[in-house]
Design a protein around this motif. Structure first.
Motif, PDB file in Angstrom:
ATOM      1  N   PHE A 418       0.843  -1.206   0.000  1.00  0.00           N
ATOM      2  CA  PHE A 418       0.000   0.000   0.000  1.00  0.00           C
ATOM      3  C   PHE A 418       0.871   1.247   0.000  1.00  0.00           C
ATOM      4  O   PHE A 418       0.620   2.205  -0.749  1.00  0.00           O
ATOM      5  CB  PHE A 418      -0.912  -0.029   1.226  1.00  0.00           C
ATOM      6  N   TRP A 419       1.934   1.212   0.866  1.00  0.00           N
ATOM      7  CA  TRP A 419       2.820   2.372   0.922  1.00  0.00           C
ATOM      8  C   TRP A 419       3.623   2.528  -0.384  1.00  0.00           C
ATOM      9  O   TRP A 419       3.978   3.647  -0.761  1.00  0.00           O
ATOM     10  CB  TRP A 419       3.770   2.251   2.107  1.00  0.00           C
ATOM     11  N   ALA A 420       3.894   1.438  -1.069  1.00  0.00           N
ATOM     12  CA  ALA A 420       4.593   1.539  -2.359  1.00  0.00           C
ATOM     13  C   ALA A 420       3.744   2.321  -3.360  1.00  0.00           C
ATOM     14  O   ALA A 420       4.241   3.196  -4.092  1.00  0.00           O
ATOM     15  CB  ALA A 420       4.918   0.147  -2.891  1.00  0.00           C
ATOM     16  N   VAL A 421       2.458   2.007  -3.384  1.00  0.00           N
ATOM     17  CA  VAL A 421       1.556   2.740  -4.281  1.00  0.00           C
ATOM     18  C   VAL A 421       1.429   4.202  -3.853  1.00  0.00           C
ATOM     19  O   VAL A 421       1.486   5.136  -4.671  1.00  0.00           O
ATOM     20  CB  VAL A 421       0.173   2.063  -4.306  1.00  0.00           C
ATOM     21  N   ALA A 422       1.299   4.413  -2.509  1.00  0.00           N
ATOM     22  CA  ALA A 422       1.108   5.778  -2.011  1.00  0.00           C
ATOM     23  C   ALA A 422       2.336   6.646  -2.284  1.00  0.00           C
ATOM     24  O   ALA A 422       2.212   7.810  -2.707  1.00  0.00           O
ATOM     25  CB  ALA A 422       0.794   5.739  -0.515  1.00  0.00           C
ATOM     26  N   VAL A 423       3.527   6.107  -2.046  1.00  0.00           N
ATOM     27  CA  VAL A 423       4.745   6.884  -2.278  1.00  0.00           C
ATOM     28  C   VAL A 423       4.922   7.178  -3.762  1.00  0.00           C
ATOM     29  O   VAL A 423       5.379   8.271  -4.155  1.00  0.00           O
ATOM     30  CB  VAL A 423       5.964   6.129  -1.701  1.00  0.00           C
TER      31      VAL A 423
END
Length: 912
Positions: A418-423
């Motif tokens: 999720f954080w990969a997509v958000a970043v």
């Protein structure tokens, strides 16, 4: 660059070891299976050869046992005379160590290494004599039978039925510079025995039916050959290490079985066992933990642990290695242990994956020179519906909390994606805001920063996803044609490819760094735990304190309640006292602990022995002796049985065993010293009493006999004189007995002080009054401070101190010489001194004068028991003071003691 250079610490240790060997004499042991194989004969032949080389060879002691051939070899060799020792009416002849040290030859022959010296010798064992000769730089030849090695004593006793009590430590045998095996087949040795070349005929017949049975001789011969082979193998490894030899020498078979977290591991272990049995070779099972394997699920780690336990049960040595690359660790270990054969499974990678990523097998084949590689094929792949073998060591019920942990790990893994997509979205927004202000190449750096952030926080998978998304977003939004994944300018293909490759490489590198940092943190924590525990154990002074420290650290490291159990005097396991048990495991099963103590094996939950027990039981031993048992109730068995944790627990147990052994040895040494001191005091007491009672008893008996036998002939004056002599000598004997009783009371602490404020003048006056008769004809000068000096003390006991000091001065000074008593009162202490004008104190004996039964010898000294000054010291010390003796500059001796003044004295007005 050579990455396998010798370790500087090892080089330094080697240099120090070589220097120590250069200063020390060389020891050569002629080693055999039994008496009669020709060890002494071979030793004498070697000595004659060295003598022919003009070396100084001397025979210290050689036991010929009446053999003519052996006696003949002694001709022409210098033989030192034996030392004669009287013991229980018998004269024993022993090796003269002092004569050998004084003679100091180049080589000395000292036969029968395991011989016990006669009582009264400097050392109880002959090998200790040889140790002193070696320290003096003298080369020694000696002989030894295999049954005299300490480590083999029990085994040989079981084989032969005869226990040998004269043994030599294995360390002394292993430190020998050269061991020459003197071998003889059993049939030839039995023939020599029957011919009387070993023992006398009657002794030979008895020996044939007992120790010298053919089966015993075969077993002893095998043991001697194995010991010699092991020593040669150790010498070879030392030589390879000293000369930094990395290549494997094919001098013997040593097999290394390499396992991993797969189904093939168990087959590899069983195949390695069969290969080792067929070759009669030593075998080792190794598991290498790489950063990738450290991240595998707990179930697979349990499977590896089960395989390692299986290997140990089959007789293998197991090791767990840690390295970034499996092949590097295996090759390094193989060179260190001189492995000749490696057993490993066939590569699991196929096709392009093996060509690009490589395999451990290919690396071993290309780099492991002089090592034979054995590949074990994997079983045929099962159909999809077939069940897979269970590799888990523990039942699901034995792993509390496992189900709760799995969802948390899953959530964390999904959170990373999720954080990969958000970043990536955030990097895209920042790029849109900076478009037109920066070149496209600089905007790539924004995405790289995002990839680095994801890699450092969430690992490889999310960072690879961030890399792919970053390339797609950059191409879709910033590279013409916009809003399309196609690229019009070919140079941007290189940019996009570089962004993808750099992102993936960075993610892999950061993931490895995180893994290595995690491993380093675990190792640092384990090292800190070991240091903390060893530090506290080293300062422990009792077994109870050791238990408290061990229980605390075991609970802290393994989060498991535990208790340490020791046997009672009957060898039965018992719980410790309540104070030591306060934070321990209360429900330990003593019957399981007793089994572990008796068999020196682990048992309990998670093991193959008594698995129904609620706790795990580990033996605590020092060397080969079991001292106690650790009962551990694990919250999670993985915290105990994972390889790294198991090694940590073994180290903990070893430290606990060493601490307990140290305390027991210390207590034993203290008890021995107390017994020696008690024996010395008893002998001194008997000597003093026998000497000091003999004279007054003789006077009393003589005077009483004269009165009885010559009553009519004696004049009244003579009768009174004899009676007065009886009274004086009886009083002297009474004083002697009172001194002994006073010393006993002081040492046992039975006397209680009655400390009050007393005028010092009164105490001194009372002591002088009691010694009025002994001080007759001697001037005594008393010097006191002005006013009325007061001391806080037990007046009766301080009077006794002054009386003993004055009597001592009278005894050791010429008749009529003056005595002085000087006192000084300070703010915190009072000092009182008795001075004389005698010959003074012999140099170096100022402190020994206060020892019990010690008496300085002077021509003018009168007889005494030697307790007066010892009683003075005891009385002064229980007052909290100190007494010393010294020589005066103007001649004579001074005995002074101090008494503490803890409070201000009461005010006393002087009488008008």
């Amino acid at each position: 660059m050579n990455n396998e250079r010798p370790d500087p610490d090892q080089l330094l240790a080697r240099v120090e070891r070589d220097q120590a060997r250069a200063r020390r004499g060389r020891l050569k042991i002629f080693f055999g299976a039994a008496a009669g194989v020709g060890k002494t004969f071979a030793m004498l032949l070697a000595a004659r050869e060295r003598r022919a080389e003009n070396l100084d060879v001397v025979v210290g002691v050689v036991e010929t046992h009446g053999r003519k051939e052996t006696k003949a070899l002694l001709e022409g060799l210098e033989v030192l005379p034996l030392r004669k020792i009287e013991y229980k009416g018998t004269v024993l002849q022993e090796f003269d160590l002092d004569a050998a040290l004084k003679r100091r030859p180049a080589i000395i022959l000292v036969d029968e290494l395991a011989h016990s010296n006669a009582p009264g010798s400097r050392h109880p064992k002959r090998w200790q004599d040889i140790h002193e000769l070696l320290d003096a730089g003298i080369d020694v030849y000696s002989a030894l039978n295999v049954q005299h090695l300490e480590s083999l004593n029990d085994d040989i006793g079981q084989i032969s039925g005869i226990r040998v009590w004269e043994t030599v430590p294995d360390t002394f045998f292993e430190d020998a510079d050269e061991v020459e095996l003197v071998d003889l087949p059993p049939d030839e040795l039995l023939l020599r025995l029957k011919e009387g070349k070993v023992y006398l005929p009657q002794q030979a017949q008895e020996a044939i039916h007992h120790f010298f049975r053919k089966g015993n001789l075969i077993a002893l011969r095998e043991l001697s050959l194995r010991q010699t082979a092991n020593r040669v193998d150790a010498q070879m490894l030392d030589y390879r290490e000293d000369n930094a030899i990395r290549e494997v020498w094919q001098v013997g078979d040593r097999i290394l079985v390499c396992i991993g977290p797969n189904e093939l591991a168990e087959r590899l272990v069983r195949a390695g066992k069969r290969l080792a049995n067929s070759l009669r070779a030593e075998w080792i099972v190794a598991y290498v933990e790489t950063p990738q394997l450290q991240r595998m699920p707990a179930e697979k780690r349990d499977g590896v642990l089960r395989i390692l336990r299986l290997a140990e049960q089959l007789g293998a040595e197991t090791v767990t290695l840690s390295a970034p690359e499996m092949s590097t660790a295996l090759i390094r270990f193989s060179r260190e242990r001189n492995i000749s054969k490696i057993v490993i499974g066939k590569p699991s990678r196929r096709g392009w994956r093996r060509w690009i990523l490589g395999s451990v097998v290919d690396a071993l084949i290309s780099r492991a020179h002089n090592i034979n590689i054995y590949l074990l094929g994997s079983p045929q792949t099962r159909e999809r519906g077939d069940s897979q073998p269970e590799l888990s060591l523990f039942r699901k019920s034995s792993l509390p909390g496992l189900k709760q942990r799995i969802p948390s790990k899953t959530k964390r893994r999904y959170a990373g994606y999720f954080w990969a997509v958000a970043v990536t979205v955030l990097s895209t927004i920042l790029g849109r805001l900076m478009i037109g202000r920066l070149e496209l190449a600089n905007l790539v750096m924004v995405y790289l920063l995002g990839v680095v952030f994801i890699a450092t926080r969430f690992g490889r998978g999310p960072s690879i996803l961030a890399s792919v998304l970053s390339v797609a977003c950059f191409d879709f939004l910033f590279v013409q044609p916009f809003y399309s994944l196609s690229v019009s300018d070919s140079q941007y293909l290189i940019t996009l490819l570089a962004l993808l490759v750099v992102g993936i490489v960075i993610s892999s590198l950061t993931a490895n760094v995180r893994s290595q940092a995690k491993v380093a943190a675990h190792r640092e924590r384990r090292a800190a735990a070991l240091y903390s525990m060893s530090k506290e154990l080293s300062s422990s002074q009792s077994e109870e304190e050791v238990m408290r420290v061990a229980v605390k650290h075991l609970y802290s490291e393994f989060s498991s309640r535990n208790v340490i159990l020791f046997p009672n005097s009957q060898g039965r396991m018992v719980f410790p006292n309540k104070q030591a048990l306060a934070e321990s495991l209360l429900g330990a099963d003593l019957s399981v602990a007793q089994w572990v103590f008796d068999h020196n094996e682990i048992a309990g939950q998670g093991t193959n022995t008594l698995p129904g027990a609620s706790a795990v039981y580990f033996p605590i031993h020092n060397e080969d002796k079991v001292l106690g048992v650790l009962a551990l109730l694990p919250v999670n068995l993985r915290r105990v049985f994972l390889p790294e944790q198991q090694k940590l627990l073994e180290t903990f147990l070893r430290q606990i065993g060493q601490a307990v052994a140290r305390i027991r040895f210390s207590e034993q040494a203290r008890s021995t010293l107390m017994q020696m001191e008690a024996e010395r005091l008893r002998n001194s007491l008997l000597s003093a009493i026998s000497h000091d009672l003999r004279t007054p008893l003789a006077t009393i008996i003589g005077s009483a006999s004269a009165i009885v036998q010559n009553e009519e002939k004696l004049r009244p004056a003579d009768r009174i004189e004899l009676g007065q002599g009886i009274v004086d000598e009886a009083e002297r004997m009474s004083n002697l007995v009172n001194s002994i009783l006073d010393m006993a009371k002081l040492e046992t602490g039975l006397l209680e002080l009655n400390k009050q404020w007393y005028p010092l003048e009164e105490i001194i006056g009372t002591a002088l009054t009691q010694l009025h008769g002994q001080l007759a004809g001697r001037p005594v000068r008393v010097k006191l401070p002005e006013g009325i000096p007061m001391v806080l003390a037990d007046a009766v006991m301080i009077e006794q101190v002054l009386i003993n000091l004055l009597e001592n001065a009278v005894r050791y000074t010429p008749v009529g010489s003056a005595l002085e008593i000087v006192a000084e009162i300070g703010e915190t202490s009072a000092e009182i001194a008795v001075l004389d004008h005698g010959p003074g104190i012999p140099k170096g004996q100022e402190e020994r004068l206060f020892e019990k039964f010690y008496q300085a010898r002077h021509e003018s000294a009168q007889s005494g028991v030697g307790l007066g000054l010892a009683i003075c010291r005891a009385i002064v010390e229980i007052h909290g003071g100190r007494i010393v003796a010294r020589n005066r500059a103007e001649g004579g001796a001074a005995f002074s003691f101090t008494l503490p003044l803890d409070q201000a004295p009461p005010s006393v007005e002087a009488e008008e």
